[in-house]
Design a protein around this motif. Structure first.
Motif, PDB file in Angstrom:
ATOM      1  N   SER A 197      92.384  -4.490  63.263  1.00 22.56           N
ATOM      2  CA  SER A 197      93.524  -3.681  62.794  1.00 22.56           C
ATOM      3  C   SER A 197      94.711  -3.735  63.765  1.00 22.56           C
ATOM      4  N   LEU A 199      97.614  -4.341  63.242  1.00 18.73           N
ATOM      5  CA  LEU A 199      98.823  -3.802  62.597  1.00 18.73           C
ATOM      6  C   LEU A 199      98.567  -2.360  62.157  1.00 18.73           C
ATOM      7  N   THR A 201      96.136  -1.413  60.307  1.00 18.25           N
ATOM      8  CA  THR A 201      95.887  -1.635  58.864  1.00 18.25           C
ATOM      9  C   THR A 201      97.178  -1.491  58.042  1.00 18.25           C
ATOM     10  N   GLY A 202      98.270  -1.961  58.611  1.00 24.10           N
ATOM     11  CA  GLY A 202      99.544  -1.998  57.877  1.00 24.10           C
ATOM     12  C   GLY A 202     100.463  -0.823  58.171  1.00 24.10           C
ATOM     13  N   LEU A 205     103.705  -1.266  60.036  1.00 23.25           N
ATOM     14  CA  LEU A 205     104.736  -2.049  59.345  1.00 23.25           C
ATOM     15  C   LEU A 205     105.600  -1.153  58.479  1.00 23.25           C
ATOM     16  N   ALA A 222     105.223  -7.150  62.250  1.00 24.47           N
ATOM     17  CA  ALA A 222     103.862  -7.710  62.364  1.00 24.47           C
ATOM     18  C   ALA A 222     103.784  -8.646  63.574  1.00 24.47           C
ATOM     19  N   LEU A 237      93.253  -9.915  65.507  1.00 26.44           N
ATOM     20  CA  LEU A 237      92.584 -10.390  64.291  1.00 26.44           C
ATOM     21  C   LEU A 237      93.345  -9.892  63.064  1.00 26.44           C
ATOM     22  N   LYS A 239      94.690  -9.396  59.398  1.00 25.33           N
ATOM     23  CA  LYS A 239      94.121  -9.646  58.069  1.00 25.33           C
ATOM     24  C   LYS A 239      95.251  -9.676  57.049  1.00 25.33           C
ATOM     25  N   THR A 241      95.836 -11.015  52.637  1.00 24.89           N
ATOM     26  CA  THR A 241      95.344 -11.781  51.486  1.00 24.89           C
ATOM     27  C   THR A 241      96.509 -12.538  50.837  1.00 24.89           C
ATOM     28  N   ASN A 249     102.087 -14.929  60.125  1.00 22.95           N
ATOM     29  CA  ASN A 249     101.450 -14.265  61.272  1.00 22.95           C
ATOM     30  C   ASN A 249     101.026 -15.242  62.371  1.00 22.95           C
TER      31      ASN A 249
HETATM   32  P1  A2P Z   1      97.780  -7.832  52.595  1.00 24.89           P
HETATM   33  O1  A2P Z   1      96.336  -8.116  52.883  1.00 24.89           O
HETATM   34  O2  A2P Z   1      98.029  -7.269  51.245  1.00 24.89           O
HETATM   35  O3  A2P Z   1      98.674  -8.993  52.922  1.00 24.89           O
HETATM   36  P2  A2P Z   1      95.438  -5.149  59.945  1.00 24.89           P
HETATM   37  O4  A2P Z   1      95.413  -6.575  60.329  1.00 24.89           O
HETATM   38  O5  A2P Z   1      95.935  -4.229  61.027  1.00 24.89           O
HETATM   39  O6  A2P Z   1      94.122  -4.668  59.390  1.00 24.89           O
HETATM   40  O7  A2P Z   1      96.516  -4.965  58.768  1.00 24.89           O
HETATM   41  C1  A2P Z   1      96.276  -5.517  57.513  1.00 24.89           C
HETATM   42  C2  A2P Z   1      97.267  -4.951  56.539  1.00 24.89           C
HETATM   43  O8  A2P Z   1      98.588  -5.414  56.845  1.00 24.89           O
HETATM   44  C3  A2P Z   1      96.967  -5.412  55.146  1.00 24.89           C
HETATM   45  O9  A2P Z   1      97.290  -4.338  54.291  1.00 24.89           O
HETATM   46  C4  A2P Z   1      97.920  -6.578  54.933  1.00 24.89           C
HETATM   47  O10 A2P Z   1      98.266  -6.639  53.565  1.00 24.89           O
HETATM   48  C5  A2P Z   1      99.099  -6.193  55.769  1.00 24.89           C
HETATM   49  N1  A2P Z   1      99.800  -7.354  56.377  1.00 24.89           N
HETATM   50  C6  A2P Z   1      99.261  -8.325  57.136  1.00 24.89           C
HETATM   51  N2  A2P Z   1     100.208  -9.174  57.579  1.00 24.89           N
HETATM   52  C7  A2P Z   1     101.388  -8.744  57.072  1.00 24.89           C
HETATM   53  C8  A2P Z   1     102.723  -9.208  57.182  1.00 24.89           C
HETATM   54  N3  A2P Z   1     103.029 -10.278  57.876  1.00 24.89           N
HETATM   55  N4  A2P Z   1     103.682  -8.511  56.510  1.00 24.89           N
HETATM   56  C9  A2P Z   1     103.376  -7.405  55.787  1.00 24.89           C
HETATM   57  N5  A2P Z   1     102.118  -6.927  55.667  1.00 24.89           N
HETATM   58  C10 A2P Z   1     101.125  -7.578  56.296  1.00 24.89           C
END
Ligand code: A2P
Length: 278
Positions: A197, A199, A201-202, A205, A222, A237, A239, A241, A249
């Protein structure tokens, strides 16, 4: 490119500096596609877990990617609920079969306690499991071993019982949540910290706190978060989709100044530090 760079674990094994996270990536098309896109984008380190329920999809994407097995660093985790030697051995075989990768590059104990009993003292069970991990390591089926969500008081008994230090501790880590006590201990003991996590978990952002800094560097929030981990010597790490985000990233070849790192270090509680199930 950052995805080609590596850290070196205490046992000499090289580990790519950025890993691709798959927590909350649904088994099937979602996990399969995201891992395929990650490998296409250049990631060579894929992180999964038995508990994510997506090992089979991750393994299939690895197989179908056309990238050589030995060029990919594969991580999976023993479910937090398993606290016996036999249970560890059995679940390892099950993960290995689902992934179909022949061996695992890094195997982690997912948490020091079952997720339904957070904080429970499972020292004896963790020692049993760690003994199984040491056997798996000796057998060559696993190239390195470690823990996740562990605190120093959870790690010390493992070392005392076996003489083997975990090579990695994977923790919830991001700007404003660097778990100082755990981090300090890991650094002193040569245990690489992996940030799940990274980020939040977002959350980071969306809340705007890091927007001014992102604008200053003309990079996304990010990227600031991921670069922050790297400059702390931590392995992020991320994440996603989404294909474009997965690629985006990896654009981390820039430097945050010393002053701005100090500013980021000074931030606290800018996103939820709640221990989530990972
Ligand atoms: P999604 O999977 O829909 O792209 P973490 O790595 O802290 O767990 O955060 C993951 C979250 O951040 C997911 O909801 C992912 O959404 C989102 N996310 C990952 N990379 C980005 C990015 N470059 N810009 C916006 N959202 C991102």
């Amino acid at each position: 490119m950052i995805v080609n760079e590596t850290y070196t674990l205490s046992n000499g094994v090289k580990i790519p500096k950025v890993g691709f996270g798959t927590w909350q990536s649904k088994s099937g098309e979602e996990a399969y596609n995201s891992v395929l896109w990650a490998l296409e984008a250049g990631y060579r380190h894929i992180d999964t877990a038995y508990a994510y329920g997506n090992e089979e999809s991750v393994g299939k994407a690895i197989k179908d990617s056309g990238v050589k097995r030995e060029d990919i660093f594969v991580v999976t985790k023993l479910p937090a609920e398993i606290k016996s030697y036999d249970g560890a051995m059995k679940h390892f075989e099950s993960s290995l079969k689902a992934l179909g990768t022949g061996y695992i590059d890094l195997y982690l104990i997912h948490a020091p306690w079952p997720w339904t009993e957070v904080g429970k003292d499972c020292t004896e069970g963790n020692i049993e499991v760690w003994k199984a991990f040491c056997e798996l390591y000796k057998s060559g089926k696993v190239k390195s071993i470690g823990v996740s969500n562990f605190h120093p008081e959870n790690i010390e008994p493992l070392i005392k019982a076996t003489g083997v230090k975990p090579m990695v501790n994977q923790i919830r880590y991001f700007v404003g949540n660097t778990q100082e006590k755990v981090s300090e201990y890991c650094i002193q003991n040569g245990i690489l910290i992996e940030a799940y996590s990274p980020l939040a978990t977002g959350e980071l952002l969306e809340n705007g706190t890091l927007d001014p800094l992102a604008q200053k560097y003309a990079k996304s929030v990010a990227k600031i978060c991921l670069r922050y981990c790297l400059q702390k010597g931590v392995l992020p790490l991320p994440k996603s989709t989404h294909r474009e985000r997965i690629l985006d990233n990896t654009d981390l070849d820039f430097e945050i100044s010393k002053e701005d790192m100090a500013y980021l270090d000074s931030l606290h509680h800018i996103a939820s530090t709640r221990q989530l199930r990972d």
